[in-house]
Every structure is written in C-alpha cells, then in structure tokens.
Design a protein around this motif. Structure first.
Motif, mmCIF file in Angstrom:
data_model
loop_
_atom_site.group_PDB
_atom_site.id
_atom_site.type_symbol
_atom_site.label_atom_id
_atom_site.label_comp_id
_atom_site.label_asym_id
_atom_site.label_seq_id
_atom_site.Cartn_x
_atom_site.Cartn_y
_atom_site.Cartn_z
ATOM 1 N N LEU A 387 49.012 67.465 -66.827
ATOM 2 C CA LEU A 387 47.819 67.136 -66.059
ATOM 3 C C LEU A 387 46.690 68.065 -66.480
ATOM 4 O O LEU A 387 46.864 69.290 -66.520
ATOM 5 N N VAL A 388 45.531 67.509 -66.782
ATOM 6 C CA VAL A 388 44.355 68.315 -67.107
ATOM 7 C C VAL A 388 43.376 68.234 -65.939
ATOM 8 O O VAL A 388 43.054 67.144 -65.459
ATOM 9 N N LEU A 389 42.924 69.402 -65.478
ATOM 10 C CA LEU A 389 41.966 69.492 -64.376
ATOM 11 C C LEU A 389 40.673 70.091 -64.924
ATOM 12 O O LEU A 389 40.706 71.120 -65.618
ATOM 13 N N ILE A 390 39.539 69.474 -64.585
ATOM 14 C CA ILE A 390 38.258 69.844 -65.192
ATOM 15 C C ILE A 390 37.204 70.090 -64.108
ATOM 16 O O ILE A 390 37.090 69.321 -63.155
ATOM 17 N N LEU A 391 36.448 71.177 -64.291
ATOM 18 C CA LEU A 391 35.283 71.461 -63.449
ATOM 19 C C LEU A 391 34.054 71.595 -64.343
ATOM 20 O O LEU A 391 34.161 71.999 -65.515
ATOM 21 N N SER A 392 32.903 71.275 -63.786
ATOM 22 C CA SER A 392 31.650 71.421 -64.535
ATOM 23 C C SER A 392 30.580 71.959 -63.598
ATOM 24 O O SER A 392 30.715 71.897 -62.373
ATOM 25 N N GLY A 393 29.524 72.498 -64.191
ATOM 26 C CA GLY A 393 28.445 73.031 -63.371
ATOM 27 C C GLY A 393 27.273 73.467 -64.212
ATOM 28 O O GLY A 393 27.355 73.518 -65.448
ATOM 29 N N ASP A 394 26.164 73.805 -63.535
ATOM 30 C CA ASP A 394 24.954 74.212 -64.258
ATOM 31 C C ASP A 394 24.861 75.713 -64.452
ATOM 32 O O ASP A 394 23.876 76.226 -64.964
ATOM 33 N N ASN A 395 25.908 76.446 -64.023
ATOM 34 C CA ASN A 395 25.987 77.893 -64.239
ATOM 35 C C ASN A 395 27.377 78.210 -64.780
ATOM 36 O O ASN A 395 28.373 78.023 -64.089
ATOM 37 N N ALA A 396 27.434 78.648 -66.041
ATOM 38 C CA ALA A 396 28.722 78.797 -66.720
ATOM 39 C C ALA A 396 29.640 79.782 -66.014
ATOM 40 O O ALA A 396 30.809 79.482 -65.747
ATOM 41 N N ASN A 397 29.106 80.982 -65.709
ATOM 42 C CA ASN A 397 29.968 81.989 -65.093
ATOM 43 C C ASN A 397 30.443 81.561 -63.709
ATOM 44 O O ASN A 397 31.601 81.763 -63.338
ATOM 45 N N LYS A 398 29.546 80.953 -62.930
ATOM 46 C CA LYS A 398 29.913 80.494 -61.593
ATOM 47 C C LYS A 398 31.009 79.437 -61.673
ATOM 48 O O LYS A 398 31.973 79.451 -60.896
#
Length: 586
Positions: A387-398
């Motif tokens: 299973l691959v779980l993915i998160l994304s965001g506009d602040n890399a470190n956060k």
C-alpha cells in the motif's frame, strides 16, 4: 533487631534457621486451620505460615491483619510443600512463632500489585503507595543503576562533578522560566535553571577541562509524555575538543549503558545530517526500527493528469507500507481522519493499492492512467500486496512532518516499533537558526551559544538562515535522548550572534555580559552535551511516559496532586515578598 533477613533473600539452603523478617502484608489466605501471609519488602516476597494447631492465638492475630499492615515476624525457615517457581523465595516458607504489628494500615485506595486497579491520578495522589509496587520501584532501581554507571564512566575519564546554582538570573531566550521572588531584593526575581549552560561554560573558562553534573532543570512549558516541569540532565562539558571527540566519548558511554543494562551491543553509530533526516523521515529524530522512507513524487505526477491538488502542491511525498494492500475502505478512512486531525493538519490522504493479483486500485485512479500509477510503484520500490500512502502540500517541510506522523502511526499499527529493539544515531549539521512565527524573528535552534559551522560564517550577515550549526543530537528509537554543540568562545562572534537574534547591545550586556567578559580572559575552545536522564531511563525500561521513572512526578497539568502544588500563598507571605496578586482564585 527488626530483621535478620530481607523478604527476597532466603533460600532452601537456609532451612532450619531462626529468622526475623519485617515488611508489608501483600495478601492473606485462610485454608482450614492454617493461614498464609505473603510478606513484602523492597527485595521480594516471602510466605509466612500460621498454624492454628500450633498456636491458635497467633493464628487469630494473623487473621486480623489487613493488606499493607507493617509487621515483624519471627519463625523458622522450612521447605515449602507447594512451591512457587514464579518468585525467588518460592521454595521456602516461614513457620511463624511470633508476630508484632509495627503499624496498622487503612484499606489502600488501589491494589498494590504489578497490575493495579488504580488510575493515573489516584496513583499520583498516593504516590508513596504506588512506589511500593514492583514495576514502579524497579524503574527507580534502574535509574539508580544507570546513574552509578554514568558517574563511574565519567569519573574514569577525568570528568569532575560540580554542582551549579539552582537560583540564577532569568534568560528569556528558549522555554519559559520558573521565577522565584526575592524577599531581600523586593521586586526582583531569581529563575530556576533551564540548564546549567552558561555556568558550565564558565567552568571551562576556569580551567576545569572536563565537567559533569546530574543536574535538576526546570522549564515552564506545556507537558507531554516525555516532558515534566522539572527534569534531570546528565550535563557535560569539555575543553580542547572538536565535535568528533565529544561524539566518540559519549557514544562510548551509551554503548556501556546498553551493554550493562540491556545486554545490547551498539554498533558504530551512523551520523545523519539534519537535511537528510527531514528529507527521508520528516523528523530530526527519526525512528530507524523500520523502513517506509519518504519518496518524493512531484516529478512522477507532473503534467501527467488532471488532479489539481497535486498540480498546485509544492511537495508530494509517499511511504510504502508493505503487505497492506488489503486495507479496507474503513481502515483507509481511519487513516484519512488521522492525518486530518488538528495536531497533524493535512487536508487529505491519497492511497494506491498494488494488489497481489497485479491490479491497481487508487483514490486518484480517475485522474491518472494506470501507467502513471505503475511508474509510481517503481519509484516507491513497492511490490504486489503493498500500500502506498501519499500526502501533498504547499510547504515541503510542513508536509514532511505530517507524513512523519503517518509513518509512525503505520509503524505502530504494524507492530514495528518494538521496545526491545534499539536503533540509535547522531543527527548533525542542524540549522543554526529557525524562524519563529510567534516571535516573528529568527531564533537559535539549540541556544545562542552554539558555534556556527566555520565554513558558513561568511553567510551570517546576509543569509543567516542558511548557516549550519556545529551541533549534534543523540537519537534512539525516534526519541531525542541527548544533544549538544561546540560553543562560541570568542566575544566578537558571540556579540554577532546576539545581534542576529535581535538583542540590543544593552540587553545582551545585561543578560550575558558576565559570559562575554569571561571570554576575554583566555577562553578555551569547548563543547558539551546533555542527556535527558528521565528519557534515557524510560527507553531502557520500555516505558511510554517518563513519569514512572521519576519518584514524585507532576501530572499533565503540571500539578503535584499528592502535595497539592502549586498552591496559593498566605497573605502574610505575599506581603513579606512585597507581591500583590489581582488574580481571582476559585
């Protein structure tokens, strides 16, 4: 003589001896004309036998005992008929001849056994009873043993133990101080030390060369499982050393502790830069007991679909969870709710299931072709069934920090964070400064006395945010156990540090003039490190919280419910201190 032996000492070889024992009644069992009493002290439990046929009056007295009565008994050691292999004294019992009640007891508010029925607050209120329980006492015995090993190790290497003051001046940089009003200097306050930092540096200026202290420290900060308002540091400082010297000697100390306490041989520890730790694990204290390293996926999705969330993201990262492609919709929804919690703050979670039959199922399959998802499989190093779980965001470190929380959650769910496995490492090359949204300025990542990396000193004026620190943290199983740095020993460089941190020359002089003046008198190059003793003991003991390796801890609100502290002062005390409180108490 109250006792000739302890309750954990006697063996079958002592049969026939006349002995005297003292301790507390653990439990009483009546069987026909005989009564059996388990007597407990710090060292163990011994069974006492009272026979009605031999002495009815004595047997009746035994039947009148209650739990936690403190008693003395005299009798003869005898081989036990029904042996108990679970305790060291299980082969013998004491045929009682005399019984003295030293102190009766009320019925305890909770069961004083390994598995108790008392909740945290109740046990904290009656901590002196909780400390009678073997698991709690064993933690404090472990703490004692570790402290002795540390002292002996450092003493053998020419460290000298020096006590530094508890009442010092306030230094607002860092966590909040606990302050103490001065009666003799009205309107002025001492602070309790957050650490002996500047004092141990002064000891290096004084030529002590190698210092250590088992130091009490105080920080008025929000509490967690691994924080208390007062805690203990193994505080150390050395002169004429570089970073490798400090790391080598204290890695050797840690190796000694793991060998002696847990029978574990630590290998030579790796050093990971702060940048790599954040990129690979989203944490400056990564848990290396399991994999699931981050893989950056921005390029894998760029221009290959119509998913606006990924198109607008600065960072896209994933973890591969082995063998979990069979996760149900309910389980995946639970993980989505987990990352959306305010403490984590992600907006959502993307999953890709690489099923054992070779098919692919994903929450974004309508936005991307199967070829794109199979390319992600290759980049993630995933296999069928994963299973691959993915998160994304506009602040890399956060976003990396959010992904770190998800990684640790999956490690817990899969039982990969075994408390009997120890993975340690050093984190190095921290940023010298970090931005504080609260203060709206740069703050020292460790403290303002940390030496900048000499290669980066030219960046101090124009790009201080890019300067690396000569600092190092010792991390074990995802917990920061200790940390330290090379120290600034040059007055001009220290003044420049204070300027970057927003100190006016007057404020720097008022708070740290004593240290900068000391540097003018031949200050040696020096460095140091401090271990959190409470955290270290809790790791060795396999505890989830440091509270059970502290004799009298505070609760999550910073209160001592046993002493009912903190508490209000009487009006006369306030008047004597020339303090007036306008706070309305409930």
């Amino acid at each position: 003589m109250y006792r000739t032996n302890t309750c954990g000492e006697l063996r079958l070889s002592d049969a026939g001896k006349n002995v005297t024992l003292s301790g507390w009644v653990q439990r009483i069992r009546k069987m026909g004309g005989m009564s059996f009493v388990d007597l407990r002290d710090r060292y163990g439990i011994t069974q006492l036998v009272f026979n009605e046929t031999d002495n009815k009056e004595l047997c009746d007295a035994a039947n009148g005992l209650g739990r936690e009565y403190c008693i003395q008994v005299k009798g003869v050691v005898s081989e036990r008929q029904s042996k108990n292999p679970k305790i060291p004294t299980g082969d013998i019992e004491i045929l009682a001849r005399e019984l003295n009640v030293l102190s009766p007891s009320l019925t305890p508010p909770f069961t004083i056994e390994d598995k108790t029925d008392g909740g945290d607050e109740l046990r904290m209120k009656y901590r002196y009873l909780d400390l009678r329980r073997t698991p709690v006492r064993s933690n404090l015995e472990l703490r004692h043993r570790m402290t002795i090993l540390i002292r002996n190790f450092l003493d053998a290497r020419d460290f000298i133990e020096v006590e530094t003051p508890i009442l010092i001046g306030s230094t607002p940089e860092g966590a909040r101080d606990f302050v103490v009003p001065s009666r003799m200097n009205p309107g002025q306050f001492y602070a309790l030390p957050q650490s002996p930092q500047t004092l141990k540096q002064l000891l290096m200026v004084a030529g002590f060369d190698r210092y250590f202290q088992i130091a009490k420290c105080f920080r008025d900060e929000d509490l967690r499982a691994d924080r208390q308002p007062e805690f203990t540091q193994v505080d150390c400082e050395m002169s004429f050393v570089d970073q490798d010297d400090v790391i080598n000697i204290f890695e050797d100390m840690c190796r000694t502790l793991f060998r002696e306490i847990r029978g574990v041989e630590l290998p030579k520890l790796q050093q990971m830069t702060w940048h790599d730790a954040m990129k690979r694990y989203g944490s400056d204290k990564p848990d290396l007991r399991f994999g699931m390293e981050f893989v950056e996926l921005k390029d894998a999705f760029a221009g290959k679909g119509t998913f606006s969330v990924f198109d607008e993201a600065q960072y896209i990262g994933g973890i591969c969870v082995p063998g979990c492609a069979d996760y149900s919709r309910k389980q995946l929804n639970e993980l989505t709710d987990f990352v959306k919690r305010p403490q984590i703050g992600a907006k959502g979670l993307v999953f890709i299931k690489y099923n054992t039959d070779g098919t692919v199922k994903s929450s974004i399959e309508k936005f991307y072709s199967e070829d794109v998802l199979l390319d992600v499989k290759q980049k993630m190093g995933a296999n069928d069934g994963d299973l691959v779980l993915i998160l994304s965001g506009d602040n890399a470190n956060k976003t990396r920090v959010q992904l770190c929380s998800l990684r640790l959650e999956m490690g817990d769910r899969l039982g990969l964070r075994d408390k009997n496995v120890f993975k340690c490492l050093w984190i190095v090359d921290f940023p010298l400064f970090e931005w504080s949204d609260e203060e709206q300025r740069l703050m020292a990542t460790h403290h303002p006395f940390t030496m900048p990396n000499p290669d980066d000193i030219p960046l101090l004026e124009e790009h201080p945010e890019r300067v690396r620190a000569k600092a190092y943290d010792f991390v074990c199983n995802g917990i920061e156990v200790g940390g330290g740095s090379l120290r600034i020993h040059d007055t001009n460089l220290q003044e420049k540090m204070f300027k970057i941190l927003g100190f006016t020359p007057e404020r720097a002089e008022a708070q740290f003039g004593f240290l900068m003046n000391a540097f003018k008198y031949g200050a040696p190059p020096h460095a140091g490190l401090a271990f959190g003793l409470d955290r270290f003991v809790s790791i060795m003991a396999g505890l989830d919280s440091i509270r059970d390796c502290i004799a009298f801890p505070k609760n999550n609100n910073g209160r001592d419910v046993m002493l009912d502290a903190p508490s209000a002062l009487e009006a006369g005390q306030l008047e004597e201190l020339q303090l007036k409180l306008d706070i309305k108490t409930k």
